[in-house]
Scaffold this motif. Structure first.
Motif, PDB file in Angstrom:
ATOM      1  N   THR A   2       3.875  -5.377   6.625  1.00 18.83           N
ATOM      2  CA  THR A   2       4.811  -5.125   5.514  1.00 18.83           C
ATOM      3  C   THR A   2       4.782  -3.651   5.001  1.00 18.83           C
ATOM      4  O   THR A   2       3.662  -3.371   5.006  1.00 18.83           O
ATOM      5  N   ILE A   3       5.432  -3.026   5.000  1.00 22.10           N
ATOM      6  CA  ILE A   3       5.656  -1.574   4.747  1.00 22.10           C
ATOM      7  C   ILE A   3       6.466  -1.534   3.340  1.00 22.10           C
ATOM      8  O   ILE A   3       7.457  -1.893   3.139  1.00 22.10           O
ATOM      9  N   LEU A  26       8.619  -5.603   8.234  1.00 20.28           N
ATOM     10  CA  LEU A  26       9.179  -5.912   6.997  1.00 20.28           C
ATOM     11  C   LEU A  26       9.099  -4.747   6.154  1.00 20.28           C
ATOM     12  O   LEU A  26       7.724  -4.190   6.041  1.00 20.28           O
ATOM     13  N   ALA A  27       9.881  -4.243   5.414  1.00 18.75           N
ATOM     14  CA  ALA A  27       9.680  -3.248   4.698  1.00 18.75           C
ATOM     15  C   ALA A  27      10.315  -3.143   3.266  1.00 18.75           C
ATOM     16  O   ALA A  27      11.415  -4.080   3.275  1.00 18.75           O
ATOM     17  N   ASP A  28       9.952  -2.684   2.104  1.00 23.94           N
ATOM     18  CA  ASP A  28      10.432  -2.778   0.953  1.00 23.94           C
ATOM     19  C   ASP A  28      10.581  -1.318   0.519  1.00 23.94           C
ATOM     20  O   ASP A  28       9.596  -0.510   0.619  1.00 23.94           O
ATOM     21  N   LYS A  37      -2.396  -4.129  -0.871  1.00 21.90           N
ATOM     22  CA  LYS A  37      -3.027  -3.338   0.357  1.00 21.90           C
ATOM     23  C   LYS A  37      -2.027  -3.079   1.111  1.00 21.90           C
ATOM     24  O   LYS A  37      -2.325  -2.609   2.367  1.00 21.90           O
ATOM     25  N   THR A  38      -0.779  -3.225   0.712  1.00 21.67           N
ATOM     26  CA  THR A  38       0.385  -2.831   1.629  1.00 21.67           C
ATOM     27  C   THR A  38       0.442  -1.346   2.207  1.00 21.67           C
ATOM     28  O   THR A  38       0.203  -0.499   1.044  1.00 21.67           O
ATOM     29  N   ARG A  76       3.917   6.999  13.068  1.00 27.90           N
ATOM     30  CA  ARG A  76       3.101   7.083  11.962  1.00 27.90           C
ATOM     31  C   ARG A  76       2.974   5.617  11.465  1.00 27.90           C
ATOM     32  O   ARG A  76       1.922   5.101  10.970  1.00 27.90           O
ATOM     33  N   VAL A  77       3.992   5.029  11.631  1.00 26.37           N
ATOM     34  CA  VAL A  77       4.065   3.472  11.087  1.00 26.37           C
ATOM     35  C   VAL A  77       3.340   2.616  12.002  1.00 26.37           C
ATOM     36  O   VAL A  77       2.081   1.863  11.609  1.00 26.37           O
TER      37      VAL A  77
END
Length: 191
Positions: A2-3, A26-28, A37-38, A76-77
């Motif tokens: 999750t990002i 998954l991104a928010d 810790k995301t 980078r992700v």
């Protein structure tokens, strides 16, 4: 993985979240909360060294300046996912449900059904926020974006579609409507 994306321009944030979703992340879009810790990647026009230091000191794991190249952003992700020691998921699980992120096939109790794109995105959003009431406005913004003509009836329709598929699978997971607040993903045993 999750990002959590920190971005002050909502249109850019929506585009980036779509980019991440296409790559099965998954991104928010929000600010880091204490203790989470995301991985956080900051995108900003501020390119001074002191701005970068402040962003990293406030909890960001990486910091990129605009304009940027999407390929570098995705690299980078990937680096963040390696640094976190996490494995990228090819499926999401909640209760007796298993959603394939590659095919949008939803399985429960030996049966399966294919979800439409928006149904799968809605389920991903609900799973990512399990135990949290999501308002119709939040769902609209996250699934259709701020510039969309979609209305709350769209959310209600997709919740209904997803509920029918959960019923078909005889899943113990259900989407509960909380009057005047939104929707909540629950397992029957937790009720």
């Amino acid at each position: 993985m999750t990002i959590l994306l920190v971005e002050d321009e909502d249109r850019l944030a929506a585009a980036l979240i779509e980019l991440f979703h296409a790559e099965k992340y998954l991104a928010d879009h929000a600010l880091r909360r204490a203790g989470k810790k995301t991985p956080v990647l900051m995108l900003t026009a501020r390119d001074e060294i002191r701005d970068k230091i402040e962003g990293l000191d406030q909890g960001a794991d990486d910091y990129m300046t605009k304009p940027f190249v999407p390929e570098e952003l995705l690299a980078r992700v990937r680096a963040l996912s390696r640094r976190q020691g996490e494995v990228l998921l090819d499926e999401l699980r909640f209760g007796d449900l298993c959603l394939s992120l590659a095919t949008n096939e939803l399985n429960a109790k030996g049966q399966s059904v294919r979800l439409a794109y928006k149904e799968a995105e809605l389920l991903k959003l609900l799973i990512a926020n399990k135990g949290v009431i999501l308002s119709k406005e939040t769902i609209l913004r996250k699934l259709w974006g701020d510039e969309s003509d979609a209305v709350e009836n769209n959310v209600e329709a997709y919740v209904s579609f997803l509920r029918k598929k959960l019923g078909f699978l005889q899943s113990s997971v259900r989407i509960q409507a909380i009057r005047r607040q939104g929707y909540l993903l629950l397992e029957e045993e937790a009720l």
